[in-house]
Design a protein around this motif. Sequence first.
Motif, PDB file in Angstrom:
ATOM      1  N   LYS A   2       0.845  -1.184   0.000  1.00 44.20           N
ATOM      2  CA  LYS A   2       0.000   0.000   0.000  1.00 44.20           C
ATOM      3  C   LYS A   2       0.884   1.238   0.000  1.00 44.20           C
ATOM      4  N   VAL A   3       0.492   2.229  -0.803  1.00 46.14           N
ATOM      5  CA  VAL A   3       1.265   3.455  -0.928  1.00 46.14           C
ATOM      6  C   VAL A   3       0.322   4.647  -0.784  1.00 46.14           C
ATOM      7  N   THR A   4       0.722   5.607   0.037  1.00 44.95           N
ATOM      8  CA  THR A   4       0.006   6.874   0.175  1.00 44.95           C
ATOM      9  C   THR A   4       1.018   7.995   0.062  1.00 44.95           C
ATOM     10  N   VAL A   5       0.733   8.975  -0.792  1.00 46.64           N
ATOM     11  CA  VAL A   5       1.633  10.111  -0.984  1.00 46.64           C
ATOM     12  C   VAL A   5       0.856  11.376  -0.662  1.00 46.64           C
ATOM     13  N   VAL A  14      -2.018  13.275  -2.458  1.00 43.48           N
ATOM     14  CA  VAL A  14      -1.653  13.353  -3.871  1.00 43.48           C
ATOM     15  C   VAL A  14      -2.158  12.111  -4.587  1.00 43.48           C
ATOM     16  N   THR A  15      -1.846  10.961  -4.049  1.00 41.21           N
ATOM     17  CA  THR A  15      -2.317   9.706  -4.632  1.00 41.21           C
ATOM     18  C   THR A  15      -2.181   8.596  -3.601  1.00 41.21           C
ATOM     19  N   SER A  16      -2.937   7.563  -3.773  1.00 36.51           N
ATOM     20  CA  SER A  16      -2.797   6.384  -2.933  1.00 36.51           C
ATOM     21  C   SER A  16      -3.254   5.184  -3.742  1.00 36.51           C
ATOM     22  N   GLY A  17      -2.824   4.041  -3.318  1.00 29.97           N
ATOM     23  CA  GLY A  17      -3.221   2.837  -4.031  1.00 29.97           C
ATOM     24  C   GLY A  17      -2.368   1.656  -3.644  1.00 29.97           C
ATOM     25  N   GLU A  18      -2.511   0.622  -4.405  1.00 31.30           N
ATOM     26  CA  GLU A  18      -1.834  -0.645  -4.150  1.00 31.30           C
ATOM     27  C   GLU A  18      -0.851  -0.894  -5.287  1.00 31.30           C
ATOM     28  N   LEU A  19       0.385  -1.216  -4.929  1.00 30.30           N
ATOM     29  CA  LEU A  19       1.376  -1.603  -5.929  1.00 30.30           C
ATOM     30  C   LEU A  19       1.537  -3.110  -5.883  1.00 30.30           C
ATOM     31  N   LEU A  36       5.441   4.758 -10.264  1.00 37.08           N
ATOM     32  CA  LEU A  36       4.445   5.378  -9.396  1.00 37.08           C
ATOM     33  C   LEU A  36       4.270   6.805  -9.890  1.00 37.08           C
ATOM     34  N   MET A  37       3.159   7.033 -10.615  1.00 38.16           N
ATOM     35  CA  MET A  37       2.901   8.331 -11.214  1.00 38.16           C
ATOM     36  C   MET A  37       2.197   9.234 -10.216  1.00 38.16           C
ATOM     37  N   LEU A  38       2.778  10.419  -9.986  1.00 43.53           N
ATOM     38  CA  LEU A  38       2.243  11.390  -9.030  1.00 43.53           C
ATOM     39  C   LEU A  38       1.744  12.603  -9.804  1.00 43.53           C
ATOM     40  N   PRO A  39       0.434  12.712  -9.986  1.00 39.68           N
ATOM     41  CA  PRO A  39      -0.129  13.761 -10.846  1.00 39.68           C
ATOM     42  C   PRO A  39      -0.179  15.123 -10.159  1.00 39.68           C
ATOM     43  N   SER A  40       0.983  15.760 -10.047  1.00 41.59           N
ATOM     44  CA  SER A  40       1.060  17.063  -9.396  1.00 41.59           C
ATOM     45  C   SER A  40       2.150  17.882 -10.069  1.00 41.59           C
ATOM     46  N   ASN A  41       1.870  19.173 -10.269  1.00 37.24           N
ATOM     47  CA  ASN A  41       2.894  20.052 -10.854  1.00 37.24           C
ATOM     48  C   ASN A  41       4.063  20.286  -9.901  1.00 37.24           C
ATOM     49  N   ALA A  42       3.904  19.945  -8.624  1.00 37.45           N
ATOM     50  CA  ALA A  42       4.993  20.076  -7.652  1.00 37.45           C
ATOM     51  C   ALA A  42       6.000  18.941  -7.779  1.00 37.45           C
ATOM     52  N   VAL A  43       5.682  17.965  -8.610  1.00 39.27           N
ATOM     53  CA  VAL A  43       6.517  16.774  -8.798  1.00 39.27           C
ATOM     54  C   VAL A  43       7.164  16.835 -10.176  1.00 39.27           C
ATOM     55  N   SER A  44       8.465  16.562 -10.246  1.00 37.69           N
ATOM     56  CA  SER A  44       9.169  16.518 -11.529  1.00 37.69           C
ATOM     57  C   SER A  44       8.759  15.280 -12.317  1.00 37.69           C
ATOM     58  N   ARG A  45       9.020  15.300 -13.625  1.00 40.11           N
ATOM     59  CA  ARG A  45       8.663  14.142 -14.459  1.00 40.11           C
ATOM     60  C   ARG A  45       9.334  12.866 -13.946  1.00 40.11           C
TER      61      ARG A  45
END
Length: 79
Positions: A2-5, A14-19, A36-45
């Motif tokens: 389980k991952v929570t960001v 930002v995102t959470s889910g199961e890997l 692990l894609m983090l859909p935020s402009n505060a995060v670099s590619r």
Amino acid sequence: MKVTVKNLQNNQLVTSGELSNVKNILLLGRGTDCDLMLPSNAVSRKHARLLFINDMIFVEDLGSTGGTKVNNTKISEMV
């Protein structure tokens, strides 16, 4: 696994889910090629990577603009 960001500046999720099928190295970022894609402009590619070695997890910043924090402390080397 389980991952929570969360965004530490505003404590927003930002995102959470199961890997599943976790590899030894996970690439984190907002790029579509990240594990692990983090859909935020505060995060670099390509923001950071997680390395799983002998039941330990290491974090490495990949030169992201905003940097990477571990336990609310900005890191400058792999921890």
